[in-house]
Design an enzyme around this catalytic site. Structure first.
Site, PDB file in Angstrom:
ATOM      1  N   GLU A  27      52.485  21.926  49.547  1.00 45.45           N
ATOM      2  CA  GLU A  27      52.248  22.042  48.398  1.00 45.45           C
ATOM      3  C   GLU A  27      51.113  21.147  47.890  1.00 45.45           C
ATOM      4  O   GLU A  27      50.392  20.864  47.248  1.00 45.45           O
ATOM      5  CB  GLU A  27      53.631  21.908  47.033  1.00 45.45           C
ATOM      6  CG  GLU A  27      54.170  23.458  47.336  1.00 45.45           C
ATOM      7  CD  GLU A  27      52.955  24.386  46.407  1.00 45.45           C
ATOM      8  OE1 GLU A  27      51.778  24.502  46.006  1.00 45.45           O
ATOM      9  OE2 GLU A  27      53.639  25.523  47.820  1.00 45.45           O
TER      10      GLU A  27
ATOM     11  N   CYS B   2      43.708  41.161  43.301  1.00 45.73           N
ATOM     12  CA  CYS B   2      43.641  40.937  41.665  1.00 45.73           C
ATOM     13  C   CYS B   2      42.853  39.465  41.885  1.00 45.73           C
ATOM     14  O   CYS B   2      42.415  38.308  41.408  1.00 45.73           O
ATOM     15  CB  CYS B   2      44.547  40.199  41.152  1.00 45.73           C
ATOM     16  SG  CYS B   2      44.225  40.264  38.819  1.00 45.73           S
TER      17      CYS B   2
ATOM     18  N   CYS C 217      40.420  46.671  41.849  1.00 47.58           N
ATOM     19  CA  CYS C 217      41.725  47.190  40.563  1.00 47.58           C
ATOM     20  C   CYS C 217      41.748  48.897  40.952  1.00 47.58           C
ATOM     21  O   CYS C 217      42.860  49.719  40.664  1.00 47.58           O
ATOM     22  CB  CYS C 217      40.392  47.201  39.611  1.00 47.58           C
ATOM     23  SG  CYS C 217      40.476  45.930  38.458  1.00 47.58           S
TER      24      CYS C 217
ATOM     25  N   CYS D  88      44.811  48.863  43.010  1.00 50.91           N
ATOM     26  CA  CYS D  88      46.327  47.880  42.185  1.00 50.91           C
ATOM     27  C   CYS D  88      47.731  48.251  42.569  1.00 50.91           C
ATOM     28  O   CYS D  88      46.784  49.545  41.346  1.00 50.91           O
ATOM     29  CB  CYS D  88      45.662  47.069  41.315  1.00 50.91           C
ATOM     30  SG  CYS D  88      46.367  46.028  40.654  1.00 50.91           S
TER      31      CYS D  88
ATOM     32  N   CYS E 254      48.863  47.148  33.582  1.00 56.31           N
ATOM     33  CA  CYS E 254      47.225  45.367  32.823  1.00 56.31           C
ATOM     34  C   CYS E 254      46.477  46.366  31.907  1.00 56.31           C
ATOM     35  O   CYS E 254      45.941  47.372  31.487  1.00 56.31           O
ATOM     36  CB  CYS E 254      46.744  45.747  34.734  1.00 56.31           C
ATOM     37  SG  CYS E 254      45.479  44.209  34.071  1.00 56.31           S
TER      38      CYS E 254
END
Length: 356
Positions: free
Chosen positions: A43, A196, A203, A206, A212
């Site tokens: 991280e 995305c 899309c 998706c 959405c």
């Protein structure tokens, strides 16, 4: 339009199980107690740095310092040497400090609560939440740029992102997976990276486009996180670099502990100013008084928040000692903790011609 958050969670976590990116910090380990350390390192490395850049460097890092105990025993210079090329060197110093604090205050155990995590240098809300969810399986949601974009599109949020952070976090919290909170975060990250995407999102492929608002209203392309500091609108700072050579050696020095590139080795430079330097300023910042040749070609190096315009002055000196500086063998230059911008200065056309 009603959003079915349970459907989104179930659908994306199932997608993740089949499509998760193969990343070294996600590999299973028999040493469960070391998982928080692996998450911490990944991280910190991933802060403002791409996955592609981090992958191999993460593997190298873990080979050298496989646990918090090993990391806490090294020097600051060692981690800065390793960090060369990764950028944002403050992260390396913060990670070094974290290891020392965790050794002293937490008996080598990375904290498992938000307050203690956020007391560590360089760990804010996002990183602490990621560690809690991914390493300790706590039901929290860490929101990175990919997840912000997904949330904005799902709920059709079009206002400036700076005014929406609290609202985005509230919506994101609805996608916390009670049993697999860490996997849920990583599934959203991968979904944002693969499906995305900021531009030209997939899309039609998706699997949650029926939930959405942006897709339904055909405003998907209007919702993505622009880089505030694109190359077109970044401010420009100006500096001179003094390339001073003594046979096959180059004069270098260590930067200050505060400011840009803290404690890194550098080619001596003038101050980084908002206006081009005048002749007096150029002379004043030179590490020694000497005659220089100015290279015609300048370097425009892009940092995250600005562009550094670098003019290069070249000179030769036979002096053995120069205050606050040291001669380094050019043939061993790759073993020094030089930031990328300094490597570019040394690798200029001048240097190639000089050594040939």
């Amino acid at each position: 339009m009603d959003i079915d958050n349970n459907y989104i969670k179930k659908t994306i976590i199932n997608w993740y199980d089949s499509n998760a990116r193969n990343l070294p910090w996600r590999k299973k380990s028999n040493n469960i107690s070391n998982i928080p350390y692996r998450v911490l390192i990944s991280e910190i490395m991933l802060q403002q740095t791409t996955v592609g850049t981090v992958k191999n460097r993460y593997i190298e890092f873990m080979k050298q310092w496989p646990n918090i105990k090993k990391l806490s025993q090294i020097s600051e210079r060692q981690i800065l040497t390793f960090w060369s090329g990764l950028g944002y060197y403050k992260r390396a110093i913060n990670l070094y400090k974290c290891a020392k604090i965790i050794r002293k205050n937490f008996n080598y155990k990375i904290p498992n609560n938000k307050e203690e995590l956020m007391s560590l240098p360089g760990i804010g809300d996002y990183t602490s939440s990621a560690i809690l969810a991914i390493a300790y399986n706590q039901p929290v949601m860490a929101v990175d740029a990919n997840i912000k974009r997904i949330i904005m599109r799902i709920y059709g949020l079009k206002f400036p992102i700076k005014n929406l952070n609290k609202k985005i976090q509230q919506y994101a919290n609805k996608l916390i997976h009670k049993n697999r909170p860490g996997d849920m975060i990583q599934s959203l990250m991968d979904f944002g990276s693969i499906i995305c995407k900021p531009r030209n999102p997939n899309c039609k492929e998706c699997i949650i486009n029926n939930n959405c608002i942006a897709y339904k209203k055909n405003i998907v392309d209007k919702i993505y996180l622009k880089n505030k500091f694109s190359s077109k609108n970044k401010p420009v700072l100006y500096t001179y670099a003094y390339l001073i050579i003594n046979n096959n050696k180059i004069l270098l020095r260590r930067r200050a502990a505060k400011g840009m590139l803290p404690m890194m080795i550098e080619v001596p430079t003038s101050k980084w100013l908002k206006k081009p330097l005048n002749k007096d300023q150029v002379i004043a910042h030179s590490p020694i008084k000497m005659n220089y040749k100015k290279l015609k070609k300048k370097i425009n190096y892009q940092f995250s928040h600005f562009i550094l315009n670098i003019s290069i002055l070249v000179g030769n000196s036979k002096r053995k000692k120069i205050k606050k500086s040291k001669w380094y063998d050019l043939k061993k230059i790759n073993k020094i903790e030089l930031p990328t911008v300094m490597k570019k200065i040394i690798d200029s056309d001048f240097n190639r011609n000089l050594l040939n």
